[in-house]
Design an enzyme around this catalytic site. Structure first.
Site, PDB file in Angstrom:
ATOM      1  N   CYS A 161      31.046  37.772  38.314  1.00  0.00           N
ATOM      2  CA  CYS A 161      32.353  38.378  38.577  1.00  0.00           C
ATOM      3  C   CYS A 161      33.421  37.307  38.683  1.00  0.00           C
ATOM      4  O   CYS A 161      33.538  36.634  39.714  1.00  0.00           O
ATOM      5  CB  CYS A 161      32.290  39.198  39.871  1.00  0.00           C
ATOM      6  SG  CYS A 161      33.857  39.972  40.326  1.00  0.00           S
ATOM      7  N   CYS A 206      36.051  37.888  41.384  1.00  0.00           N
ATOM      8  CA  CYS A 206      35.544  37.627  42.744  1.00  0.00           C
ATOM      9  C   CYS A 206      35.517  36.131  43.038  1.00  0.00           C
ATOM     10  O   CYS A 206      35.886  35.700  44.134  1.00  0.00           O
ATOM     11  CB  CYS A 206      34.133  38.183  42.909  1.00  0.00           C
ATOM     12  SG  CYS A 206      33.941  39.941  42.596  1.00  0.00           S
ATOM     13  N   ASP A 207      35.072  35.329  42.077  1.00  0.00           N
ATOM     14  CA  ASP A 207      34.720  33.934  42.359  1.00  0.00           C
ATOM     15  C   ASP A 207      35.502  32.891  41.569  1.00  0.00           C
ATOM     16  O   ASP A 207      35.340  31.695  41.803  1.00  0.00           O
ATOM     17  CB  ASP A 207      33.214  33.732  42.066  1.00  0.00           C
ATOM     18  CG  ASP A 207      32.335  34.669  42.878  1.00  0.00           C
ATOM     19  OD1 ASP A 207      32.693  34.957  44.030  1.00  0.00           O
ATOM     20  OD2 ASP A 207      31.300  35.115  42.357  1.00  0.00           O
TER      21      ASP A 207
END
Length: 311
Positions: free
Chosen positions: A137, A140-141
Protein backbone atom coordinates in the site's frame (compact mmCIF):
# COMPACT_ATOMS: atom_id res chain seq x y z
CA UNK A 1 -19.42 -27.84 18.55
CA UNK A 2 -22.47 -26.92 20.58
CA UNK A 3 -25.68 -28.64 19.42
CA UNK A 4 -27.75 -25.64 20.50
CA UNK A 5 -28.59 -23.16 17.74
CA UNK A 6 -28.20 -19.49 18.68
CA UNK A 7 -30.55 -17.09 16.94
CA UNK A 8 -29.29 -13.61 16.15
CA UNK A 9 -30.87 -10.46 14.70
CA UNK A 10 -27.71 -9.47 12.78
CA UNK A 11 -24.44 -11.30 12.21
CA UNK A 12 -21.38 -9.53 10.83
CA UNK A 13 -18.75 -11.80 9.27
CA UNK A 14 -15.33 -10.17 9.53
CA UNK A 15 -13.57 -8.06 12.14
CA UNK A 16 -11.69 -5.48 10.08
CA UNK A 17 -12.51 -1.78 9.57
CA UNK A 18 -15.74 -2.47 7.66
CA UNK A 19 -17.07 -5.14 10.01
CA UNK A 20 -16.22 -3.30 13.21
CA UNK A 21 -17.64 0.00 11.96
CA UNK A 22 -20.79 -1.84 10.96
CA UNK A 23 -20.89 -3.20 14.50
CA UNK A 24 -20.64 0.30 16.01
CA UNK A 25 -23.52 1.55 13.86
CA UNK A 26 -25.53 -1.58 14.51
CA UNK A 27 -25.04 -1.26 18.25
CA UNK A 28 -26.05 2.39 18.24
CA UNK A 29 -29.20 1.42 16.34
CA UNK A 30 -30.11 -1.24 18.89
CA UNK A 31 -29.53 -4.17 16.53
CA UNK A 32 -27.26 -6.04 18.98
CA UNK A 33 -25.04 -7.50 16.23
CA UNK A 34 -22.71 -10.43 16.72
CA UNK A 35 -19.31 -10.02 15.05
CA UNK A 36 -17.53 -13.19 13.94
CA UNK A 37 -13.97 -11.86 13.93
CA UNK A 38 -12.42 -14.46 11.63
CA UNK A 39 -8.74 -15.34 11.17
CA UNK A 40 -7.32 -11.79 11.28
CA UNK A 41 -8.94 -9.64 14.00
CA UNK A 42 -8.59 -6.00 13.01
CA UNK A 43 -7.98 -6.84 9.35
CA UNK A 44 -4.87 -6.61 7.19
CA UNK A 45 -4.31 -2.95 8.15
CA UNK A 46 -2.96 -4.18 11.50
CA UNK A 47 0.31 -4.98 9.69
CA UNK A 48 0.90 -1.35 8.66
CA UNK A 49 3.56 0.31 10.84
CA UNK A 50 1.95 3.74 10.56
CA UNK A 51 -1.18 5.25 9.01
CA UNK A 52 -1.09 8.97 8.32
CA UNK A 53 -4.23 9.36 6.20
CA UNK A 54 -6.95 8.29 8.63
CA UNK A 55 -8.97 11.26 9.95
CA UNK A 56 -8.40 12.27 13.55
CA UNK A 57 -4.77 11.24 13.92
CA UNK A 58 -2.62 14.17 12.75
CA UNK A 59 0.54 12.52 14.02
CA UNK A 60 -0.27 9.17 12.40
CA UNK A 61 -1.07 5.92 14.15
CA UNK A 62 0.12 2.32 14.03
CA UNK A 63 -2.35 0.08 12.21
CA UNK A 64 -2.59 -2.39 15.08
CA UNK A 65 -3.16 0.43 17.58
CA UNK A 66 -5.88 1.97 15.40
CA UNK A 67 -7.83 -1.26 15.18
CA UNK A 68 -7.41 -1.91 18.91
CA UNK A 69 -9.07 1.45 19.50
CA UNK A 70 -11.91 0.47 17.19
CA UNK A 71 -12.31 -2.85 19.01
CA UNK A 72 -12.36 -0.97 22.34
CA UNK A 73 -15.06 1.31 20.95
CA UNK A 74 -17.20 -1.69 20.00
CA UNK A 75 -16.67 -3.17 23.47
CA UNK A 76 -17.57 0.15 25.11
CA UNK A 77 -21.05 -0.25 23.57
CA UNK A 78 -21.13 -3.82 24.97
CA UNK A 79 -20.65 -5.25 21.51
CA UNK A 80 -20.22 -8.98 21.18
CA UNK A 81 -17.05 -10.12 19.45
CA UNK A 82 -16.69 -13.85 18.83
CA UNK A 83 -13.15 -14.86 17.87
CA UNK A 84 -14.38 -17.61 15.61
CA UNK A 85 -14.01 -18.54 11.95
CA UNK A 86 -16.95 -19.41 9.75
CA UNK A 87 -16.63 -22.97 8.50
CA UNK A 88 -19.88 -23.28 6.62
CA UNK A 89 -23.02 -21.31 5.81
CA UNK A 90 -26.38 -22.04 4.23
CA UNK A 91 -28.08 -19.11 2.49
CA UNK A 92 -30.65 -21.14 0.58
CA UNK A 93 -33.50 -20.39 2.94
CA UNK A 94 -34.32 -18.27 5.96
CA UNK A 95 -33.27 -18.27 8.66
CA UNK A 96 -29.75 -18.47 7.27
CA UNK A 97 -27.39 -20.85 9.05
CA UNK A 98 -23.77 -20.11 9.92
CA UNK A 99 -21.51 -22.74 11.44
CA UNK A 100 -18.24 -22.07 13.22
CA UNK A 101 -15.97 -24.47 15.03
CA UNK A 102 -17.83 -23.78 18.27
CA UNK A 103 -21.39 -22.88 17.44
CA UNK A 104 -24.32 -22.91 15.02
CA UNK A 105 -26.05 -19.58 14.43
CA UNK A 106 -29.23 -18.61 12.63
CA UNK A 107 -30.17 -15.16 11.38
CA UNK A 108 -32.20 -13.37 8.73
CA UNK A 109 -29.63 -10.62 8.23
CA UNK A 110 -25.90 -10.80 7.50
CA UNK A 111 -23.18 -8.27 6.68
CA UNK A 112 -20.19 -9.82 4.93
CA UNK A 113 -16.97 -7.92 5.63
CA UNK A 114 -14.28 -10.52 5.08
CA UNK A 115 -11.90 -8.15 3.27
CA UNK A 116 -9.35 -8.86 0.58
CA UNK A 117 -5.77 -10.02 0.65
CA UNK A 118 -3.06 -8.47 -1.55
CA UNK A 119 -1.61 -10.82 -4.09
CA UNK A 120 1.94 -11.77 -3.20
CA UNK A 121 4.98 -12.36 -5.32
CA UNK A 122 5.72 -15.58 -3.44
CA UNK A 123 9.30 -14.67 -2.53
CA UNK A 124 10.93 -16.49 0.37
CA UNK A 125 11.40 -13.44 2.63
CA UNK A 126 8.37 -11.45 1.50
CA UNK A 127 6.45 -11.97 4.73
CA UNK A 128 9.52 -11.51 6.90
CA UNK A 129 10.23 -8.06 5.45
CA UNK A 130 6.61 -6.88 5.44
CA UNK A 131 6.63 -3.50 7.15
CA UNK A 132 10.41 -3.42 6.92
CA UNK A 133 10.61 -2.20 3.34
CA UNK A 134 8.03 -4.47 1.73
CA UNK A 135 4.53 -3.00 1.41
CA UNK A 136 1.28 -3.56 -0.45
CA UNK A 137 0.00 0.00 0.00
CA UNK A 138 1.81 3.09 -1.28
CA UNK A 139 -0.69 5.52 0.21
CA UNK A 140 -0.19 3.87 3.62
CA UNK A 141 3.61 3.67 3.63
CA UNK A 142 5.01 5.81 0.81
CA UNK A 143 5.89 8.82 2.93
CA UNK A 144 8.38 6.74 4.94
CA UNK A 145 10.66 6.62 1.89
CA UNK A 146 11.07 10.31 1.27
CA UNK A 147 14.31 10.97 -0.61
CA UNK A 148 15.00 7.23 -1.12
CA UNK A 149 14.76 4.90 -4.08
CA UNK A 150 11.77 2.58 -4.25
CA UNK A 151 10.39 -0.02 -6.66
CA UNK A 152 6.84 -0.83 -7.70
CA UNK A 153 5.86 -4.21 -9.14
CA UNK A 154 2.91 -4.37 -11.52
CA UNK A 155 1.53 -3.02 -14.76
CA UNK A 156 -2.12 -2.23 -14.09
CA UNK A 157 -3.76 0.99 -13.01
CA UNK A 158 -3.00 0.42 -9.33
CA UNK A 159 0.71 -0.03 -10.00
CA UNK A 160 0.82 3.02 -12.29
CA UNK A 161 -1.03 5.15 -9.75
CA UNK A 162 1.24 3.99 -6.93
CA UNK A 163 4.37 4.71 -8.97
CA UNK A 164 3.09 8.20 -9.73
CA UNK A 165 2.18 8.78 -6.09
CA UNK A 166 5.56 7.55 -4.85
CA UNK A 167 7.42 9.86 -7.24
CA UNK A 168 6.24 12.70 -5.02
CA UNK A 169 8.28 11.30 -2.12
CA UNK A 170 11.03 9.11 -3.50
CA UNK A 171 14.28 10.13 -5.16
CA UNK A 172 13.76 7.44 -7.81
CA UNK A 173 11.03 4.95 -8.69
CA UNK A 174 11.71 1.70 -10.54
CA UNK A 175 8.56 0.32 -12.16
CA UNK A 176 9.01 -3.42 -12.69
CA UNK A 177 6.62 -5.14 -15.09
CA UNK A 178 6.82 -8.70 -16.33
CA UNK A 179 5.45 -7.78 -19.78
CA UNK A 180 6.57 -5.30 -22.45
CA UNK A 181 3.53 -3.03 -22.17
CA UNK A 182 1.27 -1.79 -19.37
CA UNK A 183 -2.21 -3.11 -18.74
CA UNK A 184 -3.19 0.24 -17.23
CA UNK A 185 -4.75 3.20 -19.00
CA UNK A 186 -2.73 5.05 -21.63
CA UNK A 187 -3.10 8.40 -19.87
CA UNK A 188 -1.47 7.06 -16.70
CA UNK A 189 1.22 5.30 -18.67
CA UNK A 190 2.09 8.38 -20.74
CA UNK A 191 2.33 10.49 -17.61
CA UNK A 192 4.74 8.04 -16.03
CA UNK A 193 6.93 7.58 -19.07
CA UNK A 194 7.62 11.32 -19.10
CA UNK A 195 8.37 11.38 -15.36
CA UNK A 196 12.13 12.00 -14.88
CA UNK A 197 12.16 10.11 -11.56
CA UNK A 198 10.87 6.94 -13.14
CA UNK A 199 12.79 4.03 -14.66
CA UNK A 200 10.76 1.26 -16.27
CA UNK A 201 12.13 -2.28 -16.27
CA UNK A 202 10.16 -4.17 -18.95
CA UNK A 203 9.88 -7.98 -19.09
CA UNK A 204 11.30 -8.11 -15.57
CA UNK A 205 10.49 -9.87 -12.32
CA UNK A 206 11.78 -9.58 -8.75
CA UNK A 207 13.67 -12.75 -7.85
CA UNK A 208 15.15 -11.99 -4.42
CA UNK A 209 15.01 -9.53 -1.53
CA UNK A 210 18.21 -8.31 0.11
CA UNK A 211 18.82 -7.13 3.66
CA UNK A 212 18.73 -8.62 7.13
CA UNK A 213 16.23 -6.77 9.30
CA UNK A 214 15.25 -4.21 6.64
CA UNK A 215 15.13 -4.23 2.86
CA UNK A 216 18.43 -3.04 1.40
CA UNK A 217 17.99 -3.99 -2.25
CA UNK A 218 16.34 -6.35 -4.71
CA UNK A 219 17.42 -8.75 -7.45
CA UNK A 220 15.58 -8.34 -10.76
CA UNK A 221 15.68 -10.74 -13.70
CA UNK A 222 14.75 -10.07 -17.30
CA UNK A 223 12.45 -12.94 -18.26
CA UNK A 224 13.48 -12.72 -21.94
CA UNK A 225 17.27 -12.60 -21.63
CA UNK A 226 17.60 -14.15 -18.12
CA UNK A 227 19.94 -11.29 -17.24
CA UNK A 228 19.93 -10.44 -13.55
CA UNK A 229 20.70 -7.10 -11.97
CA UNK A 230 20.97 -6.01 -8.34
CA UNK A 231 19.28 -2.74 -7.38
CA UNK A 232 21.22 -1.92 -4.22
CA UNK A 233 19.60 1.49 -3.77
CA UNK A 234 16.01 0.22 -3.33
CA UNK A 235 14.72 0.66 0.22
CA UNK A 236 11.03 0.20 -0.41
CA UNK A 237 9.30 -2.44 -2.53
CA UNK A 238 5.62 -1.85 -3.28
CA UNK A 239 3.80 -4.87 -4.65
CA UNK A 240 0.76 -3.83 -6.69
CA UNK A 241 -0.34 -6.89 -8.61
CA UNK A 242 -3.92 -6.84 -7.39
CA UNK A 243 -6.08 -8.10 -4.54
CA UNK A 244 -7.82 -11.37 -3.94
CA UNK A 245 -11.16 -10.86 -2.18
CA UNK A 246 -11.73 -13.33 0.63
CA UNK A 247 -14.78 -15.02 -0.87
CA UNK A 248 -14.01 -18.73 -0.69
CA UNK A 249 -17.00 -19.21 1.64
CA UNK A 250 -19.37 -17.54 -0.80
CA UNK A 251 -18.34 -18.87 -4.21
CA UNK A 252 -21.29 -20.41 -5.98
CA UNK A 253 -23.65 -18.88 -3.42
CA UNK A 254 -23.34 -15.10 -3.77
CA UNK A 255 -22.96 -13.30 -7.09
CA UNK A 256 -19.40 -12.12 -7.76
CA UNK A 257 -18.03 -9.75 -10.40
CA UNK A 258 -15.48 -10.73 -13.05
CA UNK A 259 -12.63 -10.08 -10.60
CA UNK A 260 -14.18 -12.16 -7.84
CA UNK A 261 -15.45 -9.32 -5.65
CA UNK A 262 -18.95 -9.55 -4.19
CA UNK A 263 -21.48 -7.63 -6.28
CA UNK A 264 -23.79 -5.29 -4.37
CA UNK A 265 -26.39 -2.72 -5.35
CA UNK A 266 -26.20 0.92 -4.26
CA UNK A 267 -27.57 -0.11 -0.87
CA UNK A 268 -24.84 -2.69 -0.25
CA UNK A 269 -27.21 -5.64 -0.62
CA UNK A 270 -26.04 -8.74 -2.45
CA UNK A 271 -28.22 -10.85 -4.74
CA UNK A 272 -29.51 -12.65 -1.66
CA UNK A 273 -32.18 -10.84 0.36
CA UNK A 274 -30.98 -9.69 3.76
CA UNK A 275 -27.32 -10.36 2.97
CA UNK A 276 -25.16 -7.25 2.65
CA UNK A 277 -21.45 -6.79 1.94
CA UNK A 278 -19.04 -3.98 2.79
CA UNK A 279 -15.36 -3.12 2.65
CA UNK A 280 -12.61 -4.59 0.52
CA UNK A 281 -14.54 -7.78 -0.24
CA UNK A 282 -16.89 -5.73 -2.45
CA UNK A 283 -14.61 -2.81 -3.34
CA UNK A 284 -12.15 -3.45 -6.18
CA UNK A 285 -11.29 0.24 -6.54
CA UNK A 286 -10.12 1.97 -3.36
CA UNK A 287 -8.94 -0.55 -0.76
CA UNK A 288 -8.54 2.10 1.97
CA UNK A 289 -9.30 1.91 5.68
CA UNK A 290 -11.50 4.99 5.58
CA UNK A 291 -13.58 3.81 2.61
CA UNK A 292 -14.00 0.38 4.21
CA UNK A 293 -15.20 1.99 7.43
CA UNK A 294 -17.62 4.19 5.47
CA UNK A 295 -19.13 1.27 3.59
CA UNK A 296 -19.44 -0.66 6.85
CA UNK A 297 -21.43 2.20 8.34
CA UNK A 298 -23.67 2.37 5.25
CA UNK A 299 -24.24 -1.40 5.21
CA UNK A 300 -25.27 -1.34 8.88
CA UNK A 301 -27.76 1.48 8.23
CA UNK A 302 -29.22 -0.48 5.31
CA UNK A 303 -29.32 -3.69 7.36
CA UNK A 304 -31.17 -1.82 10.11
CA UNK A 305 -33.77 -0.56 7.65
CA UNK A 306 -34.14 -4.06 6.26
CA UNK A 307 -34.66 -5.52 9.74
CA UNK A 308 -37.29 -2.85 10.45
CA UNK A 309 -39.11 -3.85 7.26
CA UNK A 310 -39.45 -7.41 8.57
CA UNK A 311 -41.35 -6.32 11.67
Amino acid sequence: MSDKIKKEKLIIIGGGPAGLTAAIYGLRAGLDPLVLMGPEPGGQITTSPEIENFPGFPGGINGFELMQKVIQQVESFEGRLAYEMVDELNLKQKPYTIKTGNQVYQTDTIIIATGASPRKLGLVREGELLGQGVSYCATCDGAFFKGQAVAVVGGGDVALEEASYLSGFASKVYLIHRRNQFRGTKLLADRLISNPKLEILWNSEVRDLLGDEKLSGIVVENNKTNEKKVLNDVRGLFIAIGYNPNVSLFEGIIELDESGFIKTNDRYMTNIEGVFAAGDVQDPLYQQVVTSAGSGAAAAIEAGQYIDSLL
